[in-house]
Design an enzyme around this catalytic site. Structure first.
Site, PDB file in Angstrom:
ATOM      1  N   ASP A  11       0.785  -1.246   0.000  1.00 18.15           N
ATOM      2  CA  ASP A  11       0.000   0.000   0.000  1.00 18.15           C
ATOM      3  C   ASP A  11       0.816   1.295   0.000  1.00 18.15           C
ATOM      4  O   ASP A  11       0.465   2.251   0.710  1.00 18.15           O
ATOM      5  CB  ASP A  11      -0.938   0.017   1.209  1.00 18.15           C
ATOM      6  N   HIS A  55     -10.652   1.069  -3.030  1.00 17.36           N
ATOM      7  CA  HIS A  55     -11.989   1.175  -2.467  1.00 17.36           C
ATOM      8  C   HIS A  55     -13.013   1.752  -3.458  1.00 17.36           C
ATOM      9  O   HIS A  55     -12.678   2.632  -4.244  1.00 17.36           O
ATOM     10  CB  HIS A  55     -11.980   2.095  -1.235  1.00 17.36           C
ATOM     11  N   HIS A  72     -10.293   7.487   0.993  1.00 18.58           N
ATOM     12  CA  HIS A  72      -8.911   7.348   0.526  1.00 18.58           C
ATOM     13  C   HIS A  72      -8.827   6.202  -0.474  1.00 18.58           C
ATOM     14  O   HIS A  72      -9.635   5.283  -0.438  1.00 18.58           O
ATOM     15  CB  HIS A  72      -7.956   7.084   1.710  1.00 18.58           C
ATOM     16  N   LYS A  97      -7.233  -4.795  -2.820  1.00 22.39           N
ATOM     17  CA  LYS A  97      -8.094  -5.129  -1.691  1.00 22.39           C
ATOM     18  C   LYS A  97      -8.987  -3.939  -1.357  1.00 22.39           C
ATOM     19  O   LYS A  97      -8.760  -2.824  -1.826  1.00 22.39           O
ATOM     20  CB  LYS A  97      -7.267  -5.532  -0.465  1.00 22.39           C
ATOM     21  N   CYS A 141      -2.210  -2.272   7.870  1.00 23.64           N
ATOM     22  CA  CYS A 141      -2.109  -3.277   6.804  1.00 23.64           C
ATOM     23  C   CYS A 141      -0.847  -4.137   6.894  1.00 23.64           C
ATOM     24  O   CYS A 141      -0.892  -5.326   6.579  1.00 23.64           O
ATOM     25  CB  CYS A 141      -2.241  -2.606   5.441  1.00 23.64           C
TER      26      CYS A 141
END
Length: 201
Positions: A11, A55, A72, A97, A141
């Site tokens: 990420d 997302h 975000h 994800k 994460c």
């Protein structure tokens, strides 16, 4: 039997770096170390995987819909792109994800590739027997991914100098590191990796 470790970059996206909507303080400071580690894995012919939050605009992960976080890494936005200085190889395996609006999806093991294969399946398919984890954020994460690796019986090591935490509450990152150590997860500095990886320098 030969070892086949892989690097998992977690990420490192614009929204988690300074100037982003959910910025980790000095989150971009780890990028040079991550890039050097990517280069090491590429030179040794070892796989590089990268997770990203991806997302939808409407998800219970966000405050507006009952979650803990500001919007975000919304699919297709600049904030969801990887940091511009991050040098992922062209053959890096992309894992996304956070697409399920009913799940927080902190762990990389909740990520899937373009064919819908989850991270554990990808790791098993490639014959990977150990993952080295770096990226953002230590207390969310990175923590969740490393703990899930332990639960799945996958050897995991965290690069101590190539992670940064959100620290929503002061000390969250230190607590996460302690939790990982207690779960048996080793930590190593990226500069000490070369001697322990298979393949030619």
């Amino acid at each position: 039997m030969s070892r086949k470790p892989a690097l998992l970059v977690v990420d490192i996206q614009n929204d988690f770096c300074p100037g982003g909507s959910l910025a980790v303080r000095d989150g971009d400071a780890i990028v040079p170390r991550v890039n050097r580690t990517i280069g090491l894995f590429v030179r040794r012919g070892l796989p590089v995987l990268a997770t990203r939050d991806w997302h939808p605009r409407v998800t219970r992960h966000f405050k507006e819909f009952g979650g803990a976080w500001p919007p975000h890494c919304v699919q297709g936005t600049k904030g969801a792109r990887f940091h511009p200085d991050l040098r992922l190889p062209k053959d890096a395996i992309m894992m996304s994800k956070g697409m399920d609006p009913d799940q927080d999806s902190y762990s990389g093991f909740q990520a899937v590739n373009g064919r819908g294969r989850d991270l554990e399946s990808v790791i098993r398919d490639l014959g990977i027997d150990e993952i080295f984890v770096c990226g953002l954020a230590t207390d969310y994460c990175v923590r969740a991914t490393a703990l899930d690796a332990v639960r799945r019986g996958i050897r995991v090591c965290v690069l101590s100098d190539a992670i940064k935490g959100v620290d929503l509450k002061r000390g969250d990152s230190e607590s996460a590191i302690q939790e990982l150590r207690e779960a048996g997860v080793p930590f190593v500095e990226s500069r000490h990796l070369a001697a322990s990886l298979p393949g030619h320098p």
